[in-house]
Design a protein around this motif. Structure first.
Motif, short mmCIF file in Angstrom:
data_model
loop_
_atom_site.label_atom_id
_atom_site.label_comp_id
_atom_site.label_asym_id
_atom_site.label_seq_id
_atom_site.Cartn_x
_atom_site.Cartn_y
_atom_site.Cartn_z
N SER A 49 46.34 -8.24 9.46
CA SER A 49 47.32 -8.17 10.72
C SER A 49 47.87 -6.94 10.76
O SER A 49 47.82 -5.84 9.68
CB SER A 49 48.21 -9.24 10.39
N ASN A 85 48.81 -8.15 20.86
CA ASN A 85 48.69 -8.14 19.23
C ASN A 85 49.38 -9.49 18.62
O ASN A 85 50.85 -9.41 18.73
CB ASN A 85 48.64 -6.98 18.56
N ASN A 86 48.88 -10.41 18.24
CA ASN A 86 49.73 -11.62 17.51
C ASN A 86 49.73 -11.18 16.23
O ASN A 86 48.32 -11.27 15.56
CB ASN A 86 49.00 -13.01 17.85
N CYS A 87 50.64 -11.47 15.50
CA CYS A 87 51.03 -11.11 14.21
C CYS A 87 51.69 -12.20 13.60
O CYS A 87 52.64 -12.62 13.58
CB CYS A 87 51.55 -9.75 13.85
N GLN A 93 49.26 -15.80 15.48
CA GLN A 93 47.82 -15.17 15.06
C GLN A 93 47.00 -16.21 14.44
O GLN A 93 47.46 -16.98 13.54
CB GLN A 93 47.77 -14.12 14.09
N GLU A 94 45.72 -16.57 14.94
CA GLU A 94 44.97 -17.70 14.50
C GLU A 94 43.85 -17.01 13.52
O GLU A 94 43.20 -17.53 12.73
CB GLU A 94 44.46 -18.43 15.73
N PRO A 96 42.72 -14.15 11.01
CA PRO A 96 43.52 -13.14 10.26
C PRO A 96 42.62 -11.83 10.00
O PRO A 96 42.31 -11.37 8.80
CB PRO A 96 43.70 -13.67 8.89
N ILE A 98 42.64 -8.13 12.10
CA ILE A 98 43.76 -7.61 13.20
C ILE A 98 42.95 -7.22 14.62
O ILE A 98 41.63 -6.83 14.33
CB ILE A 98 44.34 -6.60 12.87
N HIS A 99 43.36 -7.85 15.64
CA HIS A 99 42.81 -7.58 16.99
C HIS A 99 43.76 -7.47 17.93
O HIS A 99 44.78 -8.14 17.89
CB HIS A 99 41.79 -8.70 16.96
N HIS A 101 44.15 -8.11 22.12
CA HIS A 101 43.44 -9.02 23.22
C HIS A 101 43.83 -7.86 24.44
O HIS A 101 44.92 -7.64 24.86
CB HIS A 101 44.37 -10.23 23.59
#
Ligand code: 5GP
Ligand code: ZN
Length: 113
Positions: A49, A85-87, A93-94, A96, A98-99, A101
């Motif tokens: 993440s 970015n969901n952290c 964040q679903e 784990p 890092i990505h 969108h």
């Protein structure tokens, strides 16, 4: 990482619709799109993440953002787009690994829920 779904996609063990790939980064269509264009851009290196990003990873994050810009241009998101970015747990964040969108193709509301 052997039990990571995105590492399996990167290794080609799980199919995906790729829009871009180089030695460090892959960009794929999200399996459950939240907008007409919904691309996931991620490093091939398993970094869990944003919280796990080291200073030595920062050039890689810059490269990822250049890839996002290029993909947005190729997909003709000339009216605009959003990078997310969901952290972590409260960040939603679903997966784990890092990505980022890349969302576009419609007017996006703000703030998110
Ligand atoms: P997160 O909530 O971790 O920021 O986002 C994870 C995203 O990965 C979600 O938008 C979800 O639809 C997407 N996703 C989960 N599994 C797969 C998969 O196997 N293939 C692809 N292409 N996307 C996936
Ligand atoms: Zn991974």
């Amino acid at each position: 990482m052997s039990d990571c779904i995105f590492c399996k996609i990167i290794a080609g063990e799980i199919p995906s619709k790729k829009v871009y790939e180089d030695d460090r980064v892959i960009a794929i269509h999200d399996i459950n799109p939240a907008a007409p264009v919904h691309i996931l851009v991620m490093p091939k290196e398993h970094i869990a993440s944003m919280e796990d990003v080291l200073d030595e990873h920062l050039p890689l994050l810059g490269h990822i953002h250049g890839v996002i810009r290029n993909v947005a241009r190729e997909l003709k998101l000339d009216k605009g787009y959003r990078i997310v970015n969901n952290c972590g747990e409260q960040g939603g964040q679903e997966v784990p690994h890092i990505h980022f969108h890349l969302l576009g193709g419609r007017s996006l509301t703000w703030p998110p829920g």
